[in-house]
Motif scaffolding. Structure first.
Motif, mmCIF file in Angstrom:
data_model
loop_
_atom_site.group_PDB
_atom_site.id
_atom_site.type_symbol
_atom_site.label_atom_id
_atom_site.label_comp_id
_atom_site.label_asym_id
_atom_site.label_seq_id
_atom_site.Cartn_x
_atom_site.Cartn_y
_atom_site.Cartn_z
ATOM 1 N N LYS A 1 29.559 76.954 68.922
ATOM 2 C CA LYS A 1 30.336 77.266 67.717
ATOM 3 C C LYS A 1 31.362 76.168 67.429
ATOM 4 N N TYR A 2 32.098 75.733 68.459
ATOM 5 C CA TYR A 2 33.120 74.697 68.264
ATOM 6 C C TYR A 2 32.491 73.362 67.862
ATOM 7 N N ILE A 3 31.355 73.036 68.451
ATOM 8 C CA ILE A 3 30.681 71.786 68.090
ATOM 9 C C ILE A 3 30.132 71.881 66.673
ATOM 10 N N TYR A 4 29.551 73.019 66.335
ATOM 11 C CA TYR A 4 29.049 73.220 64.969
ATOM 12 C C TYR A 4 30.181 73.061 63.951
ATOM 13 N N GLU A 5 31.323 73.668 64.237
ATOM 14 C CA GLU A 5 32.468 73.543 63.331
ATOM 15 C C GLU A 5 32.950 72.097 63.259
ATOM 16 N N SER A 6 32.895 71.389 64.375
ATOM 17 C CA SER A 6 33.337 69.990 64.393
ATOM 18 C C SER A 6 32.426 69.087 63.578
ATOM 19 N N VAL A 7 31.126 69.343 63.615
ATOM 20 C CA VAL A 7 30.212 68.467 62.884
ATOM 21 C C VAL A 7 30.060 68.862 61.421
ATOM 22 N N THR A 8 30.300 70.118 61.083
ATOM 23 C CA THR A 8 30.179 70.524 59.683
ATOM 24 C C THR A 8 31.493 70.403 58.928
ATOM 25 N N PRO B 1 34.350 68.020 59.869
ATOM 26 C CA PRO B 1 35.044 67.062 60.725
ATOM 27 C C PRO B 1 36.494 66.872 60.310
ATOM 28 N N LYS B 2 37.315 66.573 61.272
ATOM 29 C CA LYS B 2 38.730 66.308 61.021
ATOM 30 C C LYS B 2 38.882 64.799 60.871
ATOM 31 N N PHE B 3 39.338 64.379 59.722
ATOM 32 C CA PHE B 3 39.582 62.964 59.506
ATOM 33 C C PHE B 3 40.982 62.647 60.006
ATOM 34 N N THR B 4 41.076 61.589 60.793
ATOM 35 C CA THR B 4 42.339 61.262 61.434
ATOM 36 C C THR B 4 42.684 59.801 61.209
ATOM 37 N N ASN B 5 43.962 59.509 61.219
ATOM 38 C CA ASN B 5 44.433 58.133 61.114
ATOM 39 C C ASN B 5 44.698 57.523 62.482
ATOM 40 N N ALA B 6 44.432 58.294 63.546
ATOM 41 C CA ALA B 6 44.648 57.786 64.899
ATOM 42 C C ALA B 6 43.743 56.592 65.140
ATOM 43 N N LEU B 7 44.298 55.557 65.741
ATOM 44 C CA LEU B 7 43.535 54.356 66.041
ATOM 45 C C LEU B 7 43.993 53.815 67.388
ATOM 46 N N ALA B 8 43.041 53.610 68.271
ATOM 47 C CA ALA B 8 43.348 53.070 69.591
ATOM 48 C C ALA B 8 42.549 51.790 69.790
ATOM 49 N N THR B 9 43.076 50.907 70.601
ATOM 50 C CA THR B 9 42.380 49.652 70.874
ATOM 51 C C THR B 9 41.357 49.836 71.980
ATOM 52 N N ASP B 10 40.490 48.892 72.128
ATOM 53 C CA ASP B 10 39.455 48.874 73.165
ATOM 54 C C ASP B 10 38.558 50.103 73.117
ATOM 55 N N TYR B 11 38.388 50.666 71.943
ATOM 56 C CA TYR B 11 37.510 51.813 71.730
ATOM 57 C C TYR B 11 37.901 53.024 72.566
ATOM 58 N N GLY C 1 42.008 57.353 70.643
ATOM 59 C CA GLY C 1 42.901 57.629 71.763
ATOM 60 C C GLY C 1 42.417 58.844 72.521
ATOM 61 N N ASP C 2 43.165 59.906 72.517
ATOM 62 C CA ASP C 2 42.800 61.150 73.194
ATOM 63 C C ASP C 2 41.957 61.990 72.226
ATOM 64 N N TRP C 3 40.637 61.996 72.414
ATOM 65 C CA TRP C 3 39.745 62.688 71.467
ATOM 66 C C TRP C 3 39.943 64.197 71.474
ATOM 67 N N SER C 4 40.507 64.735 72.543
ATOM 68 C CA SER C 4 40.702 66.184 72.604
ATOM 69 C C SER C 4 41.803 66.645 71.650
ATOM 70 N N LEU C 5 42.605 65.727 71.134
ATOM 71 C CA LEU C 5 43.695 66.083 70.223
ATOM 72 C C LEU C 5 43.359 65.863 68.749
ATOM 73 N N VAL C 6 42.121 65.514 68.450
ATOM 74 C CA VAL C 6 41.734 65.247 67.061
ATOM 75 C C VAL C 6 41.791 66.523 66.223
ATOM 76 N N SER C 7 41.312 67.625 66.776
ATOM 77 C CA SER C 7 41.300 68.884 66.031
ATOM 78 C C SER C 7 41.421 70.052 67.008
ATOM 79 N N GLU C 8 41.570 71.221 66.449
ATOM 80 C CA GLU C 8 41.634 72.433 67.267
ATOM 81 C C GLU C 8 40.308 72.646 68.000
ATOM 82 N N TYR D 1 37.155 70.377 74.878
ATOM 83 C CA TYR D 1 37.635 69.693 76.078
ATOM 84 C C TYR D 1 38.115 70.694 77.128
ATOM 85 N N ASP D 2 38.894 71.679 76.721
ATOM 86 C CA ASP D 2 39.426 72.662 77.671
ATOM 87 C C ASP D 2 38.306 73.419 78.386
#
Length: 163
Positions: A96-103, A105-115, A138-145, A151-152
């Motif tokens: 369910k969480y993955i389905y919600e994430s792909v349908t 998606p949360k667009f974010t301005n977060a940008l980290a170096t070195d991928y 950066g920390d992908w677990s903080l992109v969306s709820e 992650y948890d």
């Protein structure tokens, strides 16, 4: 006048009913999964709805090398593979969480170096695959709820990278 009003009400009511049925279909689609997959830079987790265990690999794409501090020699780290067990409700929640994430998606301005902070989420129904990728966040677990919940749930079973 009354006849014209009845003629107008009937098509509108059918349109409303069909829209509600489409919404219901979309809401229950997350239950029609066969496989879900979570990939980070160093881990891969593949969960099948019809299997009692999930497949986990650490370093699936590259074999990592490190210098051992004792003798200074370079040693090859082997790919770690193991089985992970999720309950049916845990697998359905992850789907369910993955389905919600792909349908949605949360667009974010977060940008980290070195991928740093890369994750790919895949939702597979058998004849259709949906994928969402977050790169350099950066920390992908903080992109969306949903990514936090994913992650948890996974980190309670195995060690998985956040970035």
């Amino acid at each position: 006048m009354k006849l014209n009003l009845k003629i107008l009400v009937i098509p509108i009511s059918f349109a409303i009913l069909s829209c509600k049925q489409n919404e219901k279909t979309i809401e229950t689609l997350h239950n029609n999964w066969e496989k879900i997959e979570i990939n980070t830079r160093t881990e891969k987790l593949l969960i099948s709805k019809f299997s009692d265990s999930a497949e986990y690999e650490q370093n699936p794409n590259d074999i990592a090398f490190k210098i051992l501090p004792e003798d200074g020699k370079i040693a090859k780290e082997e790919i770690v593979k193991k089985k992970v067990y999720f309950t049916k409700s845990e697998k359905d929640s992850l789907a369910k969480y993955i389905y919600e994430s792909v349908t949605k998606p949360k667009f974010t301005n977060a940008l980290a170096t070195d991928y740093a902070g890369c994750v790919t989420l895949r939702y597979d129904t058998g004849n259709m695959k949906l994928t969402c990728e977050y790169d350099s966040v950066g920390d992908w677990s903080l992109v969306s709820e949903q990514t936090k919940k994913i992650y948890d749930m996974i980190s309670n079973k195995i060690k998985i990278s956040k970035n």
